[in-house]
Enzyme design. Sequence first.
Site, PDB file in Angstrom:
ATOM      1  N   SER A  98       0.940  -1.098   0.062  1.00  0.00           N
ATOM      2  CA  SER A  98       0.067   0.031   0.100  1.00  0.00           C
ATOM      3  C   SER A  98       0.913   1.293  -0.042  1.00  0.00           C
ATOM      4  O   SER A  98       1.518   1.566  -1.104  1.00  0.00           O
ATOM      5  CB  SER A  98      -1.061   0.087   1.264  1.00  0.00           C
ATOM      6  OG  SER A  98      -1.604   0.975   1.326  1.00  0.00           O
ATOM      7  N   ASP A 242      -3.435   6.332  -3.152  1.00  0.00           N
ATOM      8  CA  ASP A 242      -2.359   5.818  -2.254  1.00  0.00           C
ATOM      9  C   ASP A 242      -1.699   4.602  -3.314  1.00  0.00           C
ATOM     10  O   ASP A 242      -1.860   4.540  -4.445  1.00  0.00           O
ATOM     11  CB  ASP A 242      -2.584   4.940  -1.218  1.00  0.00           C
ATOM     12  CG  ASP A 242      -3.667   3.986  -1.215  1.00  0.00           C
ATOM     13  OD1 ASP A 242      -4.304   3.700  -2.358  1.00  0.00           O
ATOM     14  OD2 ASP A 242      -3.621   3.106  -0.206  1.00  0.00           O
ATOM     15  N   ASP A 244      -1.276   1.316  -3.635  1.00  0.00           N
ATOM     16  CA  ASP A 244      -2.197   0.382  -4.543  1.00  0.00           C
ATOM     17  C   ASP A 244      -3.469   0.789  -5.217  1.00  0.00           C
ATOM     18  O   ASP A 244      -4.157   0.143  -5.519  1.00  0.00           O
ATOM     19  CB  ASP A 244      -2.095  -0.937  -3.536  1.00  0.00           C
ATOM     20  CG  ASP A 244      -2.903  -0.600  -2.383  1.00  0.00           C
ATOM     21  OD1 ASP A 244      -2.951   0.558  -1.986  1.00  0.00           O
ATOM     22  OD2 ASP A 244      -3.606  -1.624  -1.895  1.00  0.00           O
ATOM     23  N   ASP A 246      -6.164   1.701  -3.830  1.00  0.00           N
ATOM     24  CA  ASP A 246      -7.283   1.423  -3.266  1.00  0.00           C
ATOM     25  C   ASP A 246      -8.146   2.469  -2.378  1.00  0.00           C
ATOM     26  O   ASP A 246      -9.240   2.445  -2.085  1.00  0.00           O
ATOM     27  CB  ASP A 246      -7.513   0.098  -2.348  1.00  0.00           C
ATOM     28  CG  ASP A 246      -6.625   0.141  -1.238  1.00  0.00           C
ATOM     29  OD1 ASP A 246      -5.985   0.839  -1.079  1.00  0.00           O
ATOM     30  OD2 ASP A 246      -6.494  -0.662  -0.534  1.00  0.00           O
TER      31      ASP A 246
END
Length: 452
Positions: A98, A242, A244, A246
Site C-alpha cells: 500500500s 495511495d 495500491d 484502493d
Amino acid sequence: MPDLSQIVKAYDVRGVVPEQWDEPLAELFGAAFAQVTGADAIVVGHDMRPSSPGLSRAFGRGAASRGADVTEIGLCSTDQLYFASGQLGLPGAMFTASHNPAQYNGIKMCRAGAAPVGRDSGLSEIRALVEEWAEAGSPEPAATAGTITQRDVLADYATHLRSLVDLSGIRRLKTVVDAGNGMGGHTVPTVLEGLPIELVPLYFELDGTFPNHEANPLDPKNIVDLQAKVRETGADIGLAFDGDADRCFVVDENGDPVSPSAITALVAARELAKHGGGTVIHNLITSWSVPEVVKEQGGTPVRTRVGHSFIKEEMARTGAIFGGEHSAHYYFRDFWNADTGMLAALHVLAALGGQSGPLSALVAEYDRYAASGEINSTVDDQAGRAAAVKAAFEGREGAELDELDGLTVTTADWWFNLRPSNTEPLLRLNVEARDTATADRVRDEVLAIVRA
C-alpha cells in the site's frame, strides 16, 4: 525459522523484503492459501514495487504445487484484484504494501467474491501452516500441479466501474490526479478514457521506489504537489491515490483537502438515493456528520471498528449498501463489499459535474464539525498510557466510554478515540467537537496524558 509474528498482521501480511520475508516464504504462503481456502483455482496480482513480480510468481507456484490453477493478472490496483476475485468467483491475493516505503511488501488475501481473509477468517490458519512447513520442510506436492496462466482484466474492471456511476451527462471537469507513482497511474487513464474530463496527470510513471513523495495521501506533506497543481491549473478537483490505489483522497478547487468523512457522507447520500434506502457502515473515527446524513437520507447507520476486514464482514452481515472509513477507504455492495477508491472518485466526479457549483460548496453541507485529524504518539507502553487516559475520563459528568476499538469517550459537544496501532508502538488519537477551540482543548488534554 522466520518470525511470522512480525509480518502477519490483523488482516494482511506486511514486512521488509528480504529481511523479514522473501520469495521462498511467499511460495509457502501460496501453498497454505490454496490449502486453507480449499480452492481449485485462484487469482493473483501485484503492484509496481521492485519485489512484487517475484513474490507474486512465487506465491502462484506455491498454490499451483497444491493443485490450484493460478490466473495471474499482473500489474493491478488492489481494487482491480478484488474485481477479478468477484467477477471470476476465485480467491485472490494482491502483492502490495500500500503506502509503506519501497523496501516493504505484503499480501492482501480474499476468498471468492472478494470476501476478506483476516486473523479470524483464515489468516491465522495460513500462518500456522507456513510456520509448520518453514520448520519441517515443504509439504508433498499435489498429484497433479495446477496450471499458471495470464489474463488482463483492466478493461473489464473499468467497464464495470463505469456501469455503476453515470457520468455521461456531467459538465466537463478539469481534474488533477496524483498517482504518487503508484497503481493509479495504471488504472486512471483507462477508467476515465472518453469521459467529459480533462485529465491533468501527476506522477503516473509506475515506480515502486516512490521518487516524488510517499504514496500516502493522508499525510498532508504528500498532497502538497496536488494542491499546487490544482491552484496553478484552475482545476475543478484534485484526486490523490495511495500506492495500491484502493484509497482516494480529494482536494477542492482551492486546493483545500476535503475530509474523507465528508466524502463518505456525500457518497452515502448518493448510494441511498440509488438504492432507495439501506444500511451504511461507518467506522468509529468518522465524523458525527456521517450517521447524521445517513439518517437524514432515510438510511440506517451502523458503527464499526477500524479495518477493512471488519467493515467487509459487517457489510456482509447487514447487507449494507455502502461503507466508509476516515482513512479514505470506501466499500460498495455493488463491488462485492470491497473497497475501491476509484468508484468513490467516480461518485464525487458525478456529483460535482451534475451541478454548477464548486466542490467546496458541494461538500460544505457534509463537513459540519471541527476535527483534529489523526495524531500519532510513539509510546513505550500502549496499554499503560491508554489506561491512564481512561482513568482520567472515567466518571466525568456527561461522558460515555466504550472500548469497541481502543477507547472512545463521547459527550454532547465532543468525542475522541484513542487506539493502539497494530503494527507500530503508537497510540492514534482522533478528536471531533462542535467548534475548533473545544477540539483543541480536548486534544491537548488527552495528549498531555499520552505523552507524559
